[in-house]
Structures are given as structure tokens and as C-alpha cells.
Design a protein around this motif. Sequence first.
Motif, PDB file in Angstrom:
ATOM      1  N   ILE A   1      73.713  30.839  31.306  1.00  0.00           N
ATOM      2  CA  ILE A   1      73.798  31.283  32.701  1.00  0.00           C
ATOM      3  C   ILE A   1      74.807  32.424  32.845  1.00  0.00           C
ATOM      4  N   THR A   2      75.910  32.364  32.115  1.00  0.00           N
ATOM      5  CA  THR A   2      76.917  33.430  32.149  1.00  0.00           C
ATOM      6  C   THR A   2      76.381  34.680  31.456  1.00  0.00           C
ATOM      7  N   ARG A   3      75.736  34.503  30.308  1.00  0.00           N
ATOM      8  CA  ARG A   3      75.181  35.652  29.582  1.00  0.00           C
ATOM      9  C   ARG A   3      74.097  36.342  30.401  1.00  0.00           C
ATOM     10  N   THR A   4      73.290  35.557  31.117  1.00  0.00           N
ATOM     11  CA  THR A   4      72.246  36.122  31.967  1.00  0.00           C
ATOM     12  C   THR A   4      72.864  36.938  33.100  1.00  0.00           C
ATOM     13  N   LEU A   5      73.889  36.405  33.738  1.00  0.00           N
ATOM     14  CA  LEU A   5      74.582  37.144  34.795  1.00  0.00           C
ATOM     15  C   LEU A   5      75.117  38.462  34.256  1.00  0.00           C
ATOM     16  N   ARG A   6      75.770  38.426  33.100  1.00  0.00           N
ATOM     17  CA  ARG A   6      76.363  39.644  32.522  1.00  0.00           C
ATOM     18  C   ARG A   6      75.262  40.663  32.223  1.00  0.00           C
ATOM     19  N   ALA A   7      74.135  40.218  31.665  1.00  0.00           N
ATOM     20  CA  ALA A   7      73.036  41.125  31.341  1.00  0.00           C
ATOM     21  C   ALA A   7      72.472  41.766  32.611  1.00  0.00           C
ATOM     22  N   LYS A   8      72.280  40.977  33.655  1.00  0.00           N
ATOM     23  CA  LYS A   8      71.747  41.505  34.911  1.00  0.00           C
ATOM     24  C   LYS A   8      72.706  42.508  35.535  1.00  0.00           C
ATOM     25  N   LEU A   9      74.000  42.207  35.498  1.00  0.00           N
ATOM     26  CA  LEU A   9      74.989  43.125  36.075  1.00  0.00           C
ATOM     27  C   LEU A   9      75.019  44.453  35.326  1.00  0.00           C
ATOM     28  N   ILE A  10      74.968  44.397  34.006  1.00  0.00           N
ATOM     29  CA  ILE A  10      74.974  45.628  33.207  1.00  0.00           C
ATOM     30  C   ILE A  10      73.748  46.474  33.537  1.00  0.00           C
ATOM     31  N   LEU A  11      72.576  45.855  33.562  1.00  0.00           N
ATOM     32  CA  LEU A  11      71.339  46.589  33.850  1.00  0.00           C
ATOM     33  C   LEU A  11      71.349  47.148  35.269  1.00  0.00           C
ATOM     34  N   GLU A  12      71.787  46.340  36.223  1.00  0.00           N
ATOM     35  CA  GLU A  12      71.834  46.787  37.618  1.00  0.00           C
ATOM     36  C   GLU A  12      72.712  48.021  37.768  1.00  0.00           C
ATOM     37  N   GLU A  13      73.908  47.987  37.193  1.00  0.00           N
ATOM     38  CA  GLU A  13      74.831  49.122  37.323  1.00  0.00           C
ATOM     39  C   GLU A  13      74.318  50.338  36.562  1.00  0.00           C
ATOM     40  N   ALA A  14      73.699  50.127  35.401  1.00  0.00           N
ATOM     41  CA  ALA A  14      73.139  51.252  34.642  1.00  0.00           C
ATOM     42  C   ALA A  14      72.026  51.928  35.443  1.00  0.00           C
ATOM     43  N   LEU A  15      71.134  51.144  36.033  1.00  0.00           N
ATOM     44  CA  LEU A  15      70.029  51.717  36.808  1.00  0.00           C
ATOM     45  C   LEU A  15      70.538  52.431  38.057  1.00  0.00           C
ATOM     46  N   GLU A  16      71.538  51.871  38.720  1.00  0.00           N
ATOM     47  CA  GLU A  16      72.106  52.542  39.894  1.00  0.00           C
ATOM     48  C   GLU A  16      72.734  53.879  39.507  1.00  0.00           C
ATOM     49  N   THR A  17      73.390  53.928  38.361  1.00  0.00           N
ATOM     50  CA  THR A  17      74.008  55.170  37.898  1.00  0.00           C
ATOM     51  C   THR A  17      72.937  56.196  37.533  1.00  0.00           C
ATOM     52  N   ILE A  18      71.883  55.766  36.869  1.00  0.00           N
ATOM     53  CA  ILE A  18      70.779  56.665  36.508  1.00  0.00           C
ATOM     54  C   ILE A  18      70.147  57.258  37.765  1.00  0.00           C
ATOM     55  N   GLN A  19      69.977  56.440  38.794  1.00  0.00           N
ATOM     56  CA  GLN A  19      69.431  56.944  40.057  1.00  0.00           C
ATOM     57  C   GLN A  19      70.367  57.972  40.675  1.00  0.00           C
ATOM     58  N   ALA A  20      71.661  57.712  40.640  1.00  0.00           N
ATOM     59  CA  ALA A  20      72.633  58.662  41.193  1.00  0.00           C
ATOM     60  C   ALA A  20      72.638  59.971  40.408  1.00  0.00           C
ATOM     61  N   LEU A  21      72.297  59.903  39.110  1.00  0.00           N
ATOM     62  CA  LEU A  21      72.191  61.109  38.294  1.00  0.00           C
ATOM     63  C   LEU A  21      70.959  61.941  38.653  1.00  0.00           C
ATOM     64  N   GLY A  22      70.071  61.363  39.477  1.00  0.00           N
ATOM     65  CA  GLY A  22      68.903  62.094  39.954  1.00  0.00           C
ATOM     66  C   GLY A  22      67.595  61.691  39.314  1.00  0.00           C
ATOM     67  N   PHE A  23      67.555  60.519  38.680  1.00  0.00           N
ATOM     68  CA  PHE A  23      66.360  60.111  37.945  1.00  0.00           C
ATOM     69  C   PHE A  23      65.812  58.765  38.406  1.00  0.00           C
ATOM     70  N   THR A  24      64.489  58.629  38.237  1.00  0.00           N
ATOM     71  CA  THR A  24      63.821  57.346  38.302  1.00  0.00           C
ATOM     72  C   THR A  24      63.390  57.021  36.879  1.00  0.00           C
ATOM     73  N   VAL A  25      63.553  55.774  36.473  1.00  0.00           N
ATOM     74  CA  VAL A  25      63.173  55.357  35.127  1.00  0.00           C
ATOM     75  C   VAL A  25      61.770  54.780  35.172  1.00  0.00           C
ATOM     76  N   ARG A  26      60.919  55.251  34.274  1.00  0.00           N
ATOM     77  CA  ARG A  26      59.571  54.717  34.113  1.00  0.00           C
ATOM     78  C   ARG A  26      59.502  54.042  32.754  1.00  0.00           C
ATOM     79  N   LEU A  27      58.830  52.897  32.682  1.00  0.00           N
ATOM     80  CA  LEU A  27      58.735  52.142  31.429  1.00  0.00           C
ATOM     81  C   LEU A  27      57.303  52.074  30.950  1.00  0.00           C
ATOM     82  N   TRP A  28      57.152  52.129  29.615  1.00  0.00           N
ATOM     83  CA  TRP A  28      55.852  51.940  28.982  1.00  0.00           C
ATOM     84  C   TRP A  28      56.011  50.820  27.975  1.00  0.00           C
ATOM     85  N   GLY A  29      55.204  49.799  28.088  1.00  0.00           N
ATOM     86  CA  GLY A  29      55.260  48.689  27.148  1.00  0.00           C
ATOM     87  C   GLY A  29      55.918  47.469  27.763  1.00  0.00           C
ATOM     88  N   ASP A  30      55.857  46.373  27.027  1.00  0.00           N
ATOM     89  CA  ASP A  30      56.374  45.100  27.508  1.00  0.00           C
ATOM     90  C   ASP A  30      57.865  44.925  27.277  1.00  0.00           C
TER      91      ASP A  30
END
Length: 147
Positions: free
Chosen positions: A30-59
Motif C-alpha cells: 500500500i505504501t509502495r503503491t502510494l509512492r508510485a502514484k505520487l511519482i507518476l502524478e508529479e511527473a505527468l503534471e511537470t510534463i504538461q507544464a513543459l507544454g506536452f501531452t503524453v501519448r502511449l502505445w502498448g500495454d
Amino acid sequence: MPTRHYERVKSFMREAGQTVPGAVTEPPAITRTLRAKLILEEALETIQALGFTVRLWGDVVTVDNCGFLADRDVDLEGVADGCADLLVVPVGTLIAFGIDDEELLEEVDQASLRKFGPGGYMRDDGKWMKPPDWQPPNIARVLYGRT
């Protein structure tokens, strides 16, 4: 000895009721999941602020199956906030695992500087690549005192 930043993040975590172990440990899922979600959330917010949307291909998400679509303006305040948050969340993850930051950062920084040895080079995208004889950081020594 941990940095002052580490101590401030540790205080925040205690105030938030998060576990702050006194030794290196593997926290529960549960702690590791929280940490992983927080890291991804902050990374995606920063990428958006840099002016980008991230698109994914694959599973499975990897850097190689991500596309960066420059579809928005740069948000300078968002970049600063995102980068600061990205400094907080991984330090909180170190704390959750009972890992002090100062010695670890020194070890990783020294390994990074060794990338500028003979044979190191810059890729077309600007990433610096390590030379053939590069030695990685000795993380086990930092965590467990092993050489």
C-alpha cells in the motif's frame, strides 16, 4: 546524515500520518503503491507544464512507447512547482524505505560525473551517454555498508 530537505519532507510525512522507519526496510504494498502514484502524478503534471501531452502505445508504459505532443503553452510556474514536487516525492519515497539521502546522492552524483570520461558522448536527443568503462554507483555500499 540526511539533508535539511530530507528532514523537512520527513516532518511532512509524520504530520500526514505516514510511516517513517528508522532503518532500511521494504514498506508494504500500500505504501509502495502510494509512492508510485505520487511519482507518476508529479511527473505527468511537470510534463504538461513543459507544454506536452503524453501519448502511449502498448500495454506497458516505457519511455520508448511514449510520444510527446507539444500541444500547449509552457507554464513556467507549473514547471517550477512540478520540479519542486518531483524533488519532494522521491525523497519521501527514500524516507518510506528508511534510506538517508545525502550519502546516496553523493554516490550517484559521482557516478554521473564519471560519464564524462573517455568514450562518453552525447546522443542526438541531447542525452549524455556513459563511456564503455563506466562504473555504476555502489548502491549496496550506501544501503548496507557492502563494497
